[in-house]
Motif scaffolding. Structure first.
Motif, short mmCIF file in Angstrom:
data_model
loop_
_atom_site.label_atom_id
_atom_site.label_comp_id
_atom_site.label_asym_id
_atom_site.label_seq_id
_atom_site.Cartn_x
_atom_site.Cartn_y
_atom_site.Cartn_z
N GLY A 1 27.82 33.35 36.06
CA GLY A 1 26.98 34.45 36.53
C GLY A 1 26.56 35.30 35.34
N ASN B 1 28.48 26.58 41.48
CA ASN B 1 27.16 26.27 42.03
C ASN B 1 26.45 25.22 41.17
N CYS C 1 15.63 41.85 39.67
CA CYS C 1 16.82 42.14 38.88
C CYS C 1 16.74 43.50 38.18
N GLY D 1 33.61 36.95 38.89
CA GLY D 1 33.02 37.97 39.76
C GLY D 1 33.94 38.45 40.86
N ILE E 1 39.06 33.32 43.22
CA ILE E 1 39.83 32.60 42.20
C ILE E 1 40.23 33.49 41.02
C1 LIG Z 1 22.07 40.94 46.76
C2 LIG Z 1 22.60 41.57 45.49
C3 LIG Z 1 21.74 42.33 44.71
C4 LIG Z 1 22.23 42.93 43.54
N1 LIG Z 1 21.37 43.62 42.75
C5 LIG Z 1 21.82 44.19 41.61
C6 LIG Z 1 20.92 44.84 40.72
O1 LIG Z 1 19.69 44.81 40.91
N2 LIG Z 1 21.45 45.46 39.62
C7 LIG Z 1 22.81 45.45 39.35
O2 LIG Z 1 23.25 46.04 38.35
N3 LIG Z 1 23.66 44.77 40.14
C8 LIG Z 1 23.20 44.14 41.24
N4 LIG Z 1 24.07 43.43 42.03
C9 LIG Z 1 25.47 43.31 41.59
C10 LIG Z 1 25.54 42.30 40.41
O3 LIG Z 1 24.77 41.17 40.75
C11 LIG Z 1 26.99 41.90 40.11
O4 LIG Z 1 27.76 43.05 39.87
C12 LIG Z 1 27.04 40.97 38.89
O5 LIG Z 1 26.30 39.80 39.15
C13 LIG Z 1 28.47 40.60 38.55
O6 LIG Z 1 28.43 39.65 37.52
P1 LIG Z 1 29.66 38.64 37.30
O7 LIG Z 1 29.19 37.65 36.31
O8 LIG Z 1 30.88 39.41 37.06
O9 LIG Z 1 29.83 37.93 38.72
P2 LIG Z 1 28.82 36.88 39.46
O10 LIG Z 1 27.41 37.15 39.06
O11 LIG Z 1 29.20 36.97 40.87
O12 LIG Z 1 29.23 35.49 38.81
C14 LIG Z 1 30.46 34.86 39.11
C15 LIG Z 1 30.21 33.36 39.09
O13 LIG Z 1 31.46 32.68 39.25
C16 LIG Z 1 31.27 31.59 40.12
N5 LIG Z 1 32.53 31.28 40.80
C17 LIG Z 1 33.29 32.09 41.56
N6 LIG Z 1 34.37 31.43 42.01
C18 LIG Z 1 34.29 30.16 41.52
C19 LIG Z 1 35.11 29.01 41.64
N7 LIG Z 1 36.26 29.00 42.34
N8 LIG Z 1 34.71 27.87 41.00
C20 LIG Z 1 33.56 27.85 40.27
N9 LIG Z 1 32.76 28.91 40.12
C21 LIG Z 1 33.13 30.06 40.74
C22 LIG Z 1 30.21 32.05 41.11
O14 LIG Z 1 29.53 30.96 41.70
C23 LIG Z 1 29.31 32.91 40.22
O15 LIG Z 1 28.22 32.18 39.71
C24 LIG Z 1 23.60 42.78 43.17
C25 LIG Z 1 24.45 42.00 43.96
C26 LIG Z 1 23.94 41.38 45.10
C27 LIG Z 1 24.88 40.50 45.91
#
Ligand SMILES: Cc1cc2nc3c(=O)[nH]c(=O)nc-3n(C[C@H](O)[C@H](O)[C@H](O)COP(=O)(O)OP(=O)(O)OC[C@H]3O[C@@H](n4cnc5c(N)ncnc54)[C@H](O)[C@@H]3O)c2cc1C
Length: 395
Positions: free
Chosen positions: A21, A43, A58, A165, A177
């Motif tokens: 992500g 994914n 975004c 995430g 996880i």
């Molecule tokens: C609809 C929506 C709109 C949003 N809009 C905004 C915005 O405009 N601005 C903003 O600042 N924030 C926004 N957010 C919040 C922001 O998207 C998140 O805070 C941010 O994406 C977190 O990043 P991350 O990489 O920590 O987690 P994520 O982006 O959730 O990435 C985690 C990744 O780990 C993978 N994963 C998880 N478990 C497993 C597993 N067991 N095996 C393999 N892969 C796994 C997932 O598939 C995912 O791709 C939004 C969220 C949503 C749901």
């Protein structure tokens, strides 16, 4: 593979990033030696949440981002925001050809589509090996590093970056996880709960249902915080930006809604016009609230003082939401891996060397406006720098 050790038949990666992500991709993009790293994502596609964020455009960050914007330990988030704050992020994106635009209230968005930032991050991290459609199942500590167990095999590495995430939006791949990995080495998990999410109603607010689709400007007070913005009457309850922000602070108990913030009651009292045309809310809503307050819709100057008093309760309408719309609709997860056990300069666990946590898996969350992605990017930046500096994570 350069920089990758081979022990027996198995490769040993320098770094394995769990999750593709925002945080995982930024960590990958900033590594000095990406060719010695592996990124694992469940994914088929990288950056699934980024693609839907900000209504598909975004909201990358905000003109003004400070530690106080976060629900977390302000001292903890400070170093990452200082090292890679919103200006640094915007400059980094511009250098790579993306010119974010400010759309509203200091919020930076992609100029056309969220696809642009995903494409940029994919390109910036293209040297890193990737396994997609691959479920992470857990990690095991080994004498000289870690073994990552997945649905597509086991991989050995000197260090692991957990970028999996929170647990919101499971349909986009979210799982717990990251919390399970953290717990397996003794980390504390601050109980997670859905945030930036709509709130459901009790029976007393049943009349809100008939207002579904209407939007109005309100002030919501919750846990001593007052939030201004739009409230949307939704089929399941209340939503809209002010409610989503309020949900970040709401756990259980009452909230207070000012339906007519700053309304001039003195001017109103003397008016010959009908109440429902004078109140600064949609007419259908005014009529529903008048019915609820058992006040006839008449000329304002005909109101008795007890009726005026009841109407003035619109400035401080108390209600106890029944709950939230849940993780399927929550934009973020509040709670997660406790930051008390993470080094803020590196994002490394203070309990397990060579294990790092970045992004939303940590107990760091914020309101709407680009702050959550900024955190994902800032925490990943300091983690990547630390991984690149420390060639041997065990010393
Ligand atoms: C609809 C929506 C709109 C949003 N809009 C905004 C915005 O405009 N601005 C903003 O600042 N924030 C926004 N957010 C919040 C922001 O998207 C998140 O805070 C941010 O994406 C977190 O990043 P991350 O990489 O920590 O987690 P994520 O982006 O959730 O990435 C985690 C990744 O780990 C993978 N994963 C998880 N478990 C497993 C597993 N067991 N095996 C393999 N892969 C796994 C997932 O598939 C995912 O791709 C939004 C969220 C949503 C749901």
């Amino acid at each position: 593979m350069p920089g990758t050790l081979t022990m027996g038949a198995e490769k040993v990666y320098e770094t394995i990033i769990l999750g593709g992500g925002a945080a995982g991709l930024m960590t990958a993009a900033q590594l000095d030696d990406p060719s010695a790293a592996l990124l694992i994502e469940g994914n088929a596609q990288l950056g699934a949440k980024l693609l839907v964020s900000g209504g598909g455009k975004c909201n990358i960050t905000n003109v003004s981002v400070s530690p106080e914007d976060y629900v977390s330990d302000a001292a903890f988030v400070t170093s990452a925001l200082r090292a890679f704050g919103s200006e640094a992020l915007i400059a980094w994106l511009r250098q790579r050809g993306l010119e974010p635009v400010i759309r509203k209230e200091g919020q930076y968005f992609c100029p056309e589509s969220a696809r642009q930032i995903v494409a940029l991050l994919e390109k910036a991290s293209r040297e890193i090996a990737r396994k997609t459609s691959c479920k992470i199942l857990g990690i095991e500590r080994m004498e000289s590093g870690w073994r990552v167990k997945t649905s597509c095999g086991r991989f050995e590495t000197k260090r692991v970056v957990v970028a999996t995430g929170g647990i919101s939006f499971p349909r986009l791949g979210a799982t717990d996880i990251g919390y399970r990995i953290a717990e397996s080495v003794g980390h504390t998990i601050v109980p997670p709960r859905p945030a930036l999410v709509g709130l459901t109603l009790q029976r007393e607010q049943a009349f809100f249902k008939e207002l579904s689709g209407l939007s109005t400007s309100v002030e919501i007070t919750v846990a001593e915080k007052t939030i201004s913005g739009n409230l949307l009457f939704a089929h399941k309850g209340i939503s809209g930006p002010a409610v989503l922000d309020a949900s970040l602070f709401w756990q259980k108990g009452r909230i207070t809604i000012d339906w007519v913030p700053g309304f001039d009651w003195e001017m109103f009292r003397g008016s010959k016009k009908q109440i429902s045309t004078l109140l600064p809310v949609p007419r259908r809503m005014a009529k529903a609230f008048l019915k609820h307050l058992e006040i006839e819709d008449k000329a304002a100057k005909q109101l008795h003082s007890d009726e005026i008093a009841r109407l003035r309760s619109l400035n401080a309408y108390e209600m106890a939401p029944a709950g939230t719309f849940g993780y399927s609709k929550a934009e973020v997860t509040r709670g997660g891996v406790s930051v008390a056990e993470i080094d803020p300069e590196t994002m490394e666990s203070t309990l397990a060397r060579g294990l790092y946590f970045v992004g939303e898996v940590l107990d760091v969350a914020s309101r709407l406006g680009g702050y959550n992605l900024q955190w994902a990017f800032s925490s990943s930046f300091v983690c990547s720098r630390a991984c690149s500096r420390r060639k041997n994570p065990l010393h």
